[in-house]
Design a protein around this motif. Structure first.
Motif, PDB file in Angstrom:
ATOM      1  N   GLU A 371       0.716  -1.099   0.150  1.00 48.40           N
ATOM      2  CA  GLU A 371       0.182   0.103   0.018  1.00 48.40           C
ATOM      3  C   GLU A 371       0.749   1.145   0.200  1.00 48.40           C
ATOM      4  OE1 GLU A 371      -0.621  -2.468   2.591  1.00 48.40           O
ATOM      5  OE2 GLU A 371      -1.735  -3.281   0.866  1.00 48.40           O
ATOM      6  N   GLU A 372       2.006   1.245   0.916  1.00 50.90           N
ATOM      7  CA  GLU A 372       2.899   2.288   1.099  1.00 50.90           C
ATOM      8  C   GLU A 372       3.478   2.526  -0.260  1.00 50.90           C
ATOM      9  OE1 GLU A 372       5.787   3.890   4.235  1.00 50.90           O
ATOM     10  OE2 GLU A 372       5.302   1.717   4.494  1.00 50.90           O
ATOM     11  N   GLY A 374       2.468   1.726  -3.397  1.00 51.92           N
ATOM     12  CA  GLY A 374       1.606   2.119  -4.245  1.00 51.92           C
ATOM     13  C   GLY A 374       1.169   3.649  -4.145  1.00 51.92           C
ATOM     14  N   ALA A 375       1.299   4.526  -2.803  1.00 53.59           N
ATOM     15  CA  ALA A 375       0.921   5.639  -2.664  1.00 53.59           C
ATOM     16  C   ALA A 375       2.045   6.458  -3.299  1.00 53.59           C
ATOM     17  CB  ALA A 375       0.799   5.762  -1.136  1.00 53.59           C
ATOM     18  N   ARG A 378       1.934   6.527  -7.066  1.00 55.79           N
ATOM     19  CA  ARG A 378       0.696   7.583  -7.508  1.00 55.79           C
ATOM     20  C   ARG A 378       1.423   8.987  -7.115  1.00 55.79           C
ATOM     21  NH1 ARG A 378      -2.030   3.474  -4.990  1.00 55.79           N
ATOM     22  NH2 ARG A 378      -2.477   4.790  -3.005  1.00 55.79           N
ATOM     23  N   ALA A 379       1.969   9.305  -6.033  1.00 55.84           N
ATOM     24  CA  ALA A 379       2.692  10.665  -5.736  1.00 55.84           C
ATOM     25  C   ALA A 379       3.532  11.198  -6.833  1.00 55.84           C
ATOM     26  CB  ALA A 379       3.185  10.729  -4.340  1.00 55.84           C
ATOM     27  N   HIS A 388       9.118  10.714   2.123  1.00 55.38           N
ATOM     28  CA  HIS A 388       9.078   9.341   2.964  1.00 55.38           C
ATOM     29  C   HIS A 388       9.691   9.694   4.393  1.00 55.38           C
ATOM     30  CE1 HIS A 388       8.505   5.206   3.916  1.00 55.38           C
ATOM     31  NE2 HIS A 388       9.793   5.216   4.262  1.00 55.38           N
TER      32      HIS A 388
END
Lengths: 414, 212
Positions: A371-372, A374-375, A378-379, A388
């Motif tokens: 998930e991390e 993926g985020a 996307r950013a 991060h």
């Protein structure tokens, strides 16, 4: 004093956070590189020295030295400048090295702080010593190198004021030969920059009108080359004449270096008489209330270590220059890659990080969930900043989950 | 770098005399500054800005270089011992630093001296071989010998009227005090011409004044 709280540190010492260290290192490298190109080789000496050797020989007054005792009860000092330690080395380890010696340094030095503003208990100095050359050429070389060093450090507007201890000594000896006491007092007034006190004491001496006017006029002896000519007409004393001739010769060499626009002659500027023996100088930068360079000729110091030799040099107050120049800090994350991985991708991720580091790039690895990752992807695709754990990155590479390094090459695009 | 000359002026008693002296020297300083509460005045016509500081703080502003030059009493310079150039005696705000006590003063075993100037007082007595306890007070120093806090005081005396009203006498004059023009070490070199020009104008004005 109350027991210090956890965040406190002794007065006069500083922490340097990463963005300041980046700036300090940048200045230090630029200046040391400049000195290297002039043929000065870097030297390091210990932080601690014996009080009876370096402590006594240094220009720092006793009350400003940090003293401590070793386990035998011998008094040690934290070095208060680099000139005395270098003199010790030049007279011992390097005693057979041919003169002239050209040595440079960058070091932290220690002074017990007092009322004087802008004083720190620990600060950095970057400087040079030119040992074994008594000529005006040598004095001009260190002045020109001080100018080049300030420019290398990124200081754009500055002035160097040059004086000579011999001029004032000679002039006062000539006009006030019968009163050593008056000579000493007048010099003390000039040393404490008290021109009012100087004029009052001068008037109280009852000198012939011309001598009094001449001694008062030295307060105006500041300026360019014409100052040398004015000074020559003031005194017939051989020592004063020799001092002025030496200064004029330095000026001619500086003229040949093409740097006289930065230089002014100031015959009222007198350093510590017990230490400096000839030319002295100070450098001033616009927008900073305190001098950034000081230097001069100290022909008596090396004799104290058993190798009598003329010497001249200067120290740049590197910590003060920090406030003057830009650069160093870059918080945009440029050139930094974040590599996210999970257990399956770890070996590939660490190998990729190794490859980037070998190329000279910055790679930071972090274990993360799909998930991390993926985020972050996307950013990156949205063109936004990659953040991060509070740090910024230019690129993100993914070694997380079944996608492995990612179908599109891991978002390596910037 | 700012090219205007930043001048630290002492608020209060000395300011009026100092600003008058500057005006006499031909500097276009409007006189309505005298009663204003503003802290910074620009005088673009003279290429100067004035900051209004508590007198005792003037040497600090100048030492750190936020002001290039300043006007301050010798009493403050002696007490604060700052590393600044003392360029000119402006001859204004004349008074003297004195040791003061009751008329029937006799030496005591544990002498105590009250003062606003602890450094000046300590040094003065040490140089005379006397060990005294110096007590720092911030105002109404004359009270100390009257109520027995100290047997003597060190303070500035202008006319002596306050002393007489309180039955005190000046025992010794330590030194005369006037206001001085001071300059920052760096400004003195970087703005050499502007400062020397101002100095010369003030000096001429003072010499004119001294020749009635």
């Amino acid at each position: 004093m109350a027991k210090p709280r956890g965040f406190e540190k002794p007065a006069g010492v500083k922490d340097y956070l990463p963005h300041v260290v980046a700036k300090l290192r940048h200045i230090e490298q630029q200046v040391l590189e400049c000195m290297k190109r002039w043929g000065y080789e870097q030297i390091m000496t210990p932080t601690m020295e014996y009080y009876d050797t370096v402590g006594v020989a240094s220009a720092t007054s006793d009350s400003k030295l940090f003293k401590l005792l070793n386990n035998r009860g011998t008094t040690l000092v934290l070095r208060s400048d680099m000139t005395a330690p270098i003199a010790r080395v030049a007279a011992s380890l390097l005693k057979d090295a041919p003169l002239p010696l050209r040595l440079s340094y960058h070091a932290n030095v220690f002074r017990a702080i007092e009322e004087e503003a802008g004083r720190e208990a620990e600060f950095f100095q970057t400087g040079v010593e030119l040992i074994g050359d008594p000529t005006p050429e040598a004095d001009a070389e260190v002045v020109a190198l001080a100018i080049a060093s300030l420019q290398a450090a990124g200081v754009s507007r500055f002035k160097i004021a040059i004086g000579h201890v011999g001029f004032l000594n000679g002039l006062l000896e000539e006009k006030l030969s019968e009163s050593a006491e008056a000579q000493r007092e007048l010099k003390a007034y000039l040393l404490s920059r008290d021109h009012v006190g100087y004029r009052e004491r001068l008037r109280s001496l009852g000198l012939p009108e011309q001598a009094e006017r001449e001694l008062e006029d030295i307060l105006r002896l500041r300026g360019g080359q014409e100052t040398c000519r004015q000074a020559k007409s003031l005194s017939g004393d051989p020592a004063a004449r020799a001092a002025i001739d030496h200064l004029c010769a330095i000026w001619d060499v500086l003229d040949a270096y093409g740097v006289t626009e930065h230089v002014l002659i100031d015959l009222t500027m007198i350093g510590d008489f017990s230490y400096y023996t000839g030319m002295t100088f100070e450098g001033y930068a616009a927008d900073l209330g305190f001098p950034v360079v000081s230097g001069g000729r100290y022909d008596n110091l090396l004799a104290q270590f058993g190798r009598p030799s003329p010497a001249t040099g200067f120290a740049l107050k590197t910590t003060r220059i920090l406030d003057l120049v830009d650069g160093g800090a870059d918080e945009s994350g440029r050139g930094r890659t974040l590599i996210g991985y999970d257990a399956a991708g770890r070996a590939a991720a660490l190998a990729e990080a190794g490859r980037l580091r070998a190329e000279g790039l910055v790679a930071v690895t972090a274990q993360m969930s799909a998930e991390e990752a993926g985020a972050l992807e996307r950013a990156l695709q949205a063109g936004g900043p990659i953040l991060h754990n509070g740090a910024a990155y230019e690129r993100f590479e993914r070694f997380v989950g079944s996608t492995g390094k990612g179908a599109d090459g891991g978002g390596k695009h910037a | 770098m700012r090219d205007t000359l930043m001048v630290a002026m002492p608020k209060g008693r000395i300011y009026k005399q100092a600003s008058q002296l500057f005006r006499d020297a031909g500097l276009p300083i409007p006189d309505d500054f005298d009663d204003s509460r503003k802290l910074i005045f620009d005088v673009p016509d003279a290429g100067m800005s004035f900051i209004m500081a508590k007198p005792v703080d003037v040497p600090t502003y100048v030492e750190y270089g936020v002001a290039d030059i300043g006007v301050v009493g010798k009493d403050v310079l002696m007490e604060e011992n700052k590393d600044v150039y003392e360029l000119l005696d402006l001859g204004i705000a004349k008074c003297r630093m004195s040791v003061i006590g009751l008329p029937d003063w006799k030496p005591v075993i544990h002498p105590r001296v009250a003062t606003k100037y602890p450094n000046v007082a300590s040094q003065y007595f040490r140089e005379r071989g006397q060990q005294v306890e110096v007590i720092k007070l911030n105002g109404s120093i004359e009270l100390a010998p009257l109520v027995g806090l100290a047997d003597r005081i060190v303070d500035m005396v202008e006319t002596g009227a306050t002393l007489r009203e309180n039955g005190l006498v000046e025992m010794e004059t330590m030194f005369d005090v006037t206001s001085r023009l001071i300059a920052n070490r760096v400004s003195y070199r970087m703005k050499n011409e502007a400062i020397q020009a101002l100095c010369d104008r003030l000096q001429q004005t003072l010499q004119r004044g001294a020749r009635p």
